[in-house]
Motif scaffolding. Structure first.
Motif, short mmCIF file in Angstrom:
data_model
loop_
_atom_site.label_atom_id
_atom_site.label_comp_id
_atom_site.label_asym_id
_atom_site.label_seq_id
_atom_site.Cartn_x
_atom_site.Cartn_y
_atom_site.Cartn_z
N ALA A 59 34.70 42.89 53.84
CA ALA A 59 36.02 42.78 53.19
C ALA A 59 37.12 42.49 54.22
O ALA A 59 38.02 41.68 53.97
N GLY A 60 37.03 43.15 55.38
CA GLY A 60 38.02 42.93 56.44
C GLY A 60 37.97 41.51 56.97
O GLY A 60 39.01 40.90 57.25
N GLU A 61 36.75 40.97 57.12
CA GLU A 61 36.60 39.59 57.59
C GLU A 61 37.21 38.60 56.59
O GLU A 61 37.86 37.62 56.97
N ALA A 62 37.01 38.88 55.29
CA ALA A 62 37.57 38.00 54.25
C ALA A 62 39.09 38.01 54.31
O ALA A 62 39.74 36.96 54.18
N ARG A 63 39.68 39.19 54.53
CA ARG A 63 41.15 39.27 54.60
C ARG A 63 41.68 38.60 55.86
O ARG A 63 42.78 38.02 55.84
N ALA B 131 52.14 53.51 56.65
CA ALA B 131 52.50 52.85 55.40
C ALA B 131 53.25 51.53 55.67
O ALA B 131 52.97 50.51 55.04
N MET B 132 54.17 51.55 56.64
CA MET B 132 54.95 50.34 56.95
C MET B 132 54.06 49.26 57.56
O MET B 132 54.25 48.07 57.30
N ARG B 133 53.07 49.66 58.39
CA ARG B 133 52.13 48.68 58.95
C ARG B 133 51.41 47.94 57.83
O ARG B 133 51.26 46.72 57.85
N ASN B 134 50.95 48.71 56.83
CA ASN B 134 50.25 48.10 55.70
C ASN B 134 51.17 47.21 54.87
O ASN B 134 50.77 46.16 54.38
N VAL B 135 52.43 47.64 54.71
CA VAL B 135 53.41 46.84 53.97
C VAL B 135 53.55 45.47 54.64
O VAL B 135 53.52 44.43 53.98
N ILE B 136 53.67 45.46 55.97
CA ILE B 136 53.87 44.21 56.72
C ILE B 136 52.64 43.31 56.61
O ILE B 136 52.74 42.11 56.34
N LEU B 137 51.45 43.91 56.79
CA LEU B 137 50.23 43.09 56.78
C LEU B 137 49.98 42.46 55.42
O LEU B 137 49.58 41.30 55.32
N PHE B 138 50.22 43.22 54.36
CA PHE B 138 49.91 42.68 53.03
C PHE B 138 51.00 41.74 52.51
O PHE B 138 50.71 40.89 51.68
N ILE B 139 52.23 41.86 53.02
CA ILE B 139 53.25 40.89 52.60
C ILE B 139 52.99 39.53 53.25
O ILE B 139 53.23 38.49 52.65
N VAL B 140 52.46 39.53 54.49
CA VAL B 140 52.14 38.24 55.11
C VAL B 140 50.83 37.67 54.54
O VAL B 140 50.60 36.46 54.59
N LEU C 65 42.94 45.71 46.04
CA LEU C 65 42.01 45.19 47.06
C LEU C 65 40.83 44.48 46.40
O LEU C 65 40.36 43.45 46.90
N HIS C 66 40.37 45.01 45.28
CA HIS C 66 39.26 44.36 44.58
C HIS C 66 39.72 43.01 44.01
O HIS C 66 38.99 42.02 44.11
N ASP C 67 40.92 42.98 43.43
CA ASP C 67 41.44 41.76 42.81
C ASP C 67 42.06 40.80 43.82
O ASP C 67 42.46 39.70 43.45
N GLN C 68 42.18 41.24 45.08
CA GLN C 68 42.82 40.46 46.15
C GLN C 68 44.25 40.07 45.78
O GLN C 68 44.72 38.98 46.10
N ASN C 69 44.92 41.00 45.11
CA ASN C 69 46.32 40.80 44.73
C ASN C 69 47.20 41.43 45.82
O ASN C 69 47.66 42.57 45.69
N TYR C 70 47.42 40.66 46.90
CA TYR C 70 48.05 41.22 48.09
C TYR C 70 49.52 41.59 47.87
O TYR C 70 50.02 42.55 48.46
N LEU C 71 50.21 40.86 47.01
CA LEU C 71 51.62 41.19 46.77
C LEU C 71 51.75 42.54 46.07
O LEU C 71 52.62 43.35 46.44
N ASP C 72 50.88 42.80 45.10
CA ASP C 72 50.90 44.11 44.42
C ASP C 72 50.53 45.23 45.39
O ASP C 72 51.10 46.33 45.33
N ILE C 73 49.57 44.97 46.27
CA ILE C 73 49.19 45.98 47.27
C ILE C 73 50.38 46.30 48.16
O ILE C 73 50.66 47.47 48.46
N CYS C 74 51.12 45.27 48.57
CA CYS C 74 52.31 45.47 49.40
C CYS C 74 53.33 46.35 48.66
O CYS C 74 53.89 47.28 49.24
#
Length: 483
Positions: free
Chosen positions: A366-370, A286-295, A255-264
């Motif tokens: 942070a949420g607004e940035a995402r 967990a699946m909700r977060n997987v979906i949001l960060f993959i998009v 989240l700090h590095d904004q590396n969304y694929l790794d977060i997913c």
């Protein structure tokens, strides 16, 4: 006799070793074990009870003098077992009498003795570690910890005790609010190199290092430390708590590095954890977060492959709205940004009944940035779709389809061209964007050469067929003339 019968399995043999055997092995690696010259077991059995009785009657000094004399005898005679018994009793009597300063002095004195036996020191240090909970105050405890850390510095046979003492000191510093100091103390440990420490304990200490680095916002060091843990350790399913802790720290780092694929990927590892699979609510979160960060992740081959694999998960039937979000980014159709916000913003950011928010798009900075990043992914998706269906398009028309001003649309397109996501050229005078791909000159030459070869093959085949027909007709004509 087979090889397997001659030699037991190395893994089984290692598991059967006791702590003392491991210490012996480590000492043996650093040098030969000193052979016992004189056995003082009988002498110790006789004198140790006498020393204890003297200490109980208030004559601690006399008892220590007797024990120190006996310690010298056992040390010079290389009687490791007896020497260990004597040294343990010395520190026990000091602790029992409440003479903590004297205890610190004796620990330093005994470890500095000439030709001191390593196993005896290891036993004494192990015994001293048990006194920490009986110290009368915090100052005394810190002095004892400092003394023990001093005598264990650089000694491989007491590396486990030093690691545990360091961890305890770090927790004390953290409780006092000195988080940076606690992190600095923990960073001294290189537990991944400890041969006698159990793997689980190693992972626990490395996770503690990661936690303190994150607390001090030292994200670069956190990334380096995380490499010391092999994810294969978590595959047996016996350490789910440590697994979840590790991936939670990795998510915080991502989240700090904004590396969304790794977060997913990390949330997917959380989703695959056995303890999460048995809890439906945690599984859905967990699946909700997987979906949001993959998009949220930028489009590339890896992201495209992962998003299609996530689409096949059966649990998406329980998350229909999130499934719709996923399908919008998979389908080769333009996404209307305004309609998308109207349809999904409330559920994704604030949650609705039966579908709590994930925190990915919280109402903080942070949420607004995402959320802005998600809207950018929509624009990028739309540009990719245009590149797929259009060869040439006017900039004004593209801006209209993207629902953006022409300047912003051009900036987004430029960024995608630079990153290699699409291939395009812009005629700014005419306001036309050309999505046709320019071939490399070498590729053009190869294609021309291939086409020329094909053409020559066809000419040769045609010539052959013509010659064949002429020969057939000539033969038939000659036969009819003879008749």
């Amino acid at each position: 006799m087979t090889a397997s019968q001659e030699k037991p399995s190395p893994k089984k043999k290692q598991d059967d070793k006791t702590r003392e055997e491991k210490i012996n092995e480590i000492i043996a690696e650093g040098g030969t074990i000193v052979k016992m010259e004189v056995d003082y077991s009988a002498t110790c059995d006789e004198k140790l009870p006498v020393a204890e009785s003297l200490a109980e009657s208030g004559k601690l000094s006399e008892a220590l003098d007797m024990l120190l004399s006996l310690e010298k005898q056992t040390r010079t005679g290389a009687d490791t077992h007896s020497s260990g018994r004597v040294m343990v009793l010395i520190v026990k009597l000091c602790a029992k009498a409440g003479e903590w300063n004297l205890l610190n002095e004796k620990i330093l004195e005994l470890t500095k003795k000439r030709s001191q036996l390593k196993q005896a020191v290891a036993k004494m240090v192990g015994e001293c570690c048990t006194f920490l909970d009986t110290t009368p105050n915090k100052e005394t405890m810190l002095k004892l910890i400092d003394t023990l850390r001093t005598v264990t510095t650089g000694k491989i046979y007491v590396e486990n005790e030093r690691a545990r003492l360091t961890h305890r000191l770090a927790k004390i510093k953290e409780a006092d609010g000195e988080i940076k100091e606690a992190a600095k103390i923990m960073q001294e440990l290189q537990v991944e190199t400890y041969g006698s420490m159990e793997r689980k304990e190693k992972v626990e200490l490395i996770l503690e290092q990661m936690r303190l680095c994150l607390a001090t916002q030292d994200y670069v060091r956190t990334q380096i430390i995380s490499k010391k843990i092999s994810t294969r350790f978590f595959e047996d399913g016996k350490n789910d708590e440590l697994r979840l802790k590790f991936y939670q720290y990795m998510i915080e780092l991502g989240l700090h590095d904004q590396n969304y694929l790794d977060i997913c990927k990390n949330y997917r590892a959380v989703y695959d954890t056995a303890s999460v699979q048995t809890d439906q609510e945690k599984k859905l979160t967990a699946m909700r977060n997987v979906i949001l960060f993959i998009v949220l992740a930028k489009h590339d081959n890896e992201q495209s492959d992962l998003i299609h694999r996530i689409q096949k998960e059966k649990i998406l039937q329980d998350l229909p709205r999130y499934k719709e979000v996923l399908e919008k980014f998979i389908t080769s159709e333009l996404i209307n940004q305004a309609a998308f916000c109207q349809q999904f913003e409330k559920e994704l950011r604030d949650g609705v009944e039966g579908s709590p928010p994930t925190g990915a798009f919280s109402r903080d900075e942070a949420g607004e940035a995402r959320w802005k990043d998600l809207l950018s992914r929509i624009v990028e998706h739309n540009i990719r779709i245009m590149a797929k269906y259009y060869t040439r398009i006017r900039l004004a028309r593209m801006a209209e389809l993207l629902a953006l001003p022409e300047s912003e649309a051009e900036d987004c397109l430029s960024d995608m061209v630079v990153s290699g996501a699409v291939t395009a050229k812009t005629d700014r005078l005419e306001g036309i964007i050309d999505f046709s791909q320019q071939q490399d000159p070498l590729e053009n030459l190869n294609e021309w050469s291939s086409n020329t070869n094909k053409l020559m093959d066809l000419v040769m085949k045609t010539t052959h067929l013509i010659n064949k027909e002429e020969m057939v007709h000539k033969h038939l004509g000659a036969g009819s003339h003879n008749d």
